[in-house]
Design a protein around this motif. Structure first.
Motif, PDB file in Angstrom:
ATOM      1  N   SER A   1      36.798  33.863  20.857  1.00 18.15           N
ATOM      2  CA  SER A   1      37.904  33.465  19.710  1.00 18.15           C
ATOM      3  C   SER A   1      38.386  34.654  19.619  1.00 18.15           C
ATOM      4  O   SER A   1      40.293  34.388  19.500  1.00 18.15           O
ATOM      5  N   VAL A   2      38.418  35.704  19.340  1.00 11.32           N
ATOM      6  CA  VAL A   2      39.787  37.286  19.091  1.00 11.32           C
ATOM      7  C   VAL A   2      39.539  37.346  20.015  1.00 11.32           C
ATOM      8  O   VAL A   2      41.587  37.538  18.974  1.00 11.32           O
ATOM      9  N   LYS A   3      39.156  37.191  20.606  1.00 11.47           N
ATOM     10  CA  LYS A   3      40.311  38.003  22.436  1.00 11.47           C
ATOM     11  C   LYS A   3      41.290  36.866  22.699  1.00 11.47           C
ATOM     12  O   LYS A   3      42.329  37.826  22.736  1.00 11.47           O
ATOM     13  N   ALA A   4      41.318  35.774  22.437  1.00 15.23           N
ATOM     14  CA  ALA A   4      41.780  34.807  22.842  1.00 15.23           C
ATOM     15  C   ALA A   4      43.397  34.500  21.221  1.00 15.23           C
ATOM     16  O   ALA A   4      44.618  34.854  21.889  1.00 15.23           O
ATOM     17  N   ASP A   5      42.780  35.164  19.876  1.00 18.56           N
ATOM     18  CA  ASP A   5      44.321  35.263  19.213  1.00 18.56           C
ATOM     19  C   ASP A   5      44.613  36.178  19.647  1.00 18.56           C
ATOM     20  O   ASP A   5      46.162  35.953  19.335  1.00 18.56           O
ATOM     21  N   ILE A   6      44.184  37.133  19.476  1.00 20.79           N
ATOM     22  CA  ILE A   6      45.098  38.588  19.532  1.00 20.79           C
ATOM     23  C   ILE A   6      45.651  38.422  21.355  1.00 20.79           C
ATOM     24  O   ILE A   6      47.009  38.821  21.151  1.00 20.79           O
TER      25      ILE A   6
ATOM     26  N   VAL B   1      47.487  35.689  22.893  1.00 22.95           N
ATOM     27  CA  VAL B   1      48.246  34.562  22.256  1.00 22.95           C
ATOM     28  C   VAL B   1      49.057  35.820  20.840  1.00 22.95           C
ATOM     29  O   VAL B   1      50.541  35.403  21.534  1.00 22.95           O
ATOM     30  N   SER B   2      48.818  36.693  20.083  1.00 21.56           N
ATOM     31  CA  SER B   2      49.236  37.691  19.371  1.00 21.56           C
ATOM     32  C   SER B   2      50.324  37.842  19.939  1.00 21.56           C
ATOM     33  O   SER B   2      51.723  38.897  19.981  1.00 21.56           O
TER      34      SER B   2
END
Length: 99
Positions: free
Chosen positions: A79-84, A86-87
Motif C-alpha cells: 500500500s505504501v509502495k503504491a501511494d509513493i 502515485v505521488s
C-alpha cells in the motif's frame, strides 16, 4: 466509578477464528508481547474463558499469529509502495507541465 477504566465496545462482536486471530495479533504487536504468548496455556485458557464453546482449532497458535502479522505487513508495504508511486507520478506530471 470504574466505567472510565474500560473501553466499551460499540457493538457486540461475533466470535470467529478471524476475529480472535486479529485481536491476538493486535495485542502482541501493539503491546510489544512475545509471539510465544499465543501458545502459553494460561493465555489460551483466558481465550477459552471468554468463549467457552471455542475449540482448540479456533485458538491461534504462534505460527498463525506470525503468518498473520507477516501478511499484514506485506499488505502495508504494498500500500505504501503504491501511494509513493502515485505521488511520484503526480509530481513528475506536474513538473513536466511546468517545463
Amino acid at each position: 466509578m470504574i466505567d472510565g477504566l474500560f473501553q466499551k465496545a460499540e457493538k457486540k462482536q461475533e466470535f470467529s477464528r478471524d476475529s480472535v486471530l486479529h485481536a491476538v495479533a493486535e495485542f502482541i504487536v501493539c503491546d510489544d508481547q512475545s509471539l510465544v504468548v499465543a501458545n502459553k496455556t494460561t493465555f489460551r485458557n483466558c481465550l477459552v474463558a471468554m468463549h467457552p464453546a471455542s475449540t482448540t482449532a479456533e485458538l491461534p497458535s504462534t505460527h498463525d499469529i506470525k503468518t498473520y502479522i507477516h501478511n499484514a505487513f506485506i499488505k502495508l508495504i504494498e500500500s505504501v509502495k503504491a501511494d509513493i508511486q502515485v505521488s511520484f507520478f503526480i509530481h513528475v506530471n506536474a513538473f513536466s507541465n511546468v517545463i
